[in-house]
Design a protein around this motif. Sequence first.
Motif, PDB file in Angstrom:
ATOM      1  N   ALA A 105       0.842  -1.205   0.000  1.00  0.00           N
ATOM      2  CA  ALA A 105       0.000   0.000   0.000  1.00  0.00           C
ATOM      3  C   ALA A 105       0.873   1.250   0.000  1.00  0.00           C
ATOM      4  N   TYR A 106       1.940   1.238   0.806  1.00  0.00           N
ATOM      5  CA  TYR A 106       2.877   2.363   0.807  1.00  0.00           C
ATOM      6  C   TYR A 106       3.536   2.514  -0.561  1.00  0.00           C
ATOM      7  N   ARG A 107       3.992   1.413  -1.136  1.00  0.00           N
ATOM      8  CA  ARG A 107       4.678   1.465  -2.430  1.00  0.00           C
ATOM      9  C   ARG A 107       3.759   1.942  -3.561  1.00  0.00           C
ATOM     10  N   ASN A 108       2.454   1.810  -3.383  1.00  0.00           N
ATOM     11  CA  ASN A 108       1.494   2.286  -4.383  1.00  0.00           C
ATOM     12  C   ASN A 108       0.940   3.671  -4.064  1.00  0.00           C
ATOM     13  N   SER A 109       1.433   4.281  -2.992  1.00  0.00           N
ATOM     14  CA  SER A 109       0.929   5.590  -2.566  1.00  0.00           C
ATOM     15  C   SER A 109       1.622   6.730  -3.321  1.00  0.00           C
ATOM     16  N   GLU A 110       0.981   7.880  -3.324  1.00  0.00           N
ATOM     17  CA  GLU A 110       1.580   9.079  -3.918  1.00  0.00           C
ATOM     18  C   GLU A 110       2.838   9.480  -3.160  1.00  0.00           C
ATOM     19  N   LEU A 111       2.838   9.284  -1.834  1.00  0.00           N
ATOM     20  CA  LEU A 111       4.021   9.600  -1.031  1.00  0.00           C
ATOM     21  C   LEU A 111       5.226   8.837  -1.566  1.00  0.00           C
TER      22      LEU A 111
END
Length: 98
Positions: free
Chosen positions: A64-70
Amino acid sequence: MFVRIVKMSFHQENIPAFLEMFDEKKASIKNREGCEFLELYQDKTNPEIFFTYSHWKHEDDLEAYRNSELFKNVWKQTKAMFNDKPYAWSVDKLVSLS
């Protein structure tokens, strides 16, 4: 829980910009769902080499983090500063002594 280790190597002139960017983003990364721990290391013999070391509750949290805009913004900035290919490992912790 598992550990994510990422090895990155930077052009010497980009290290201050990378450190500044990491300092600005570290709290946002650490506060992502499932991120329990985050550290940054610098190699003692080659100061161009850095490692991030993070603990995640579940693989889905890291994804989820790796797919986030961040992540997309941080990675775009970071990879532009590399002087070598990055390497990443996801590992299970087997033993920990304190």
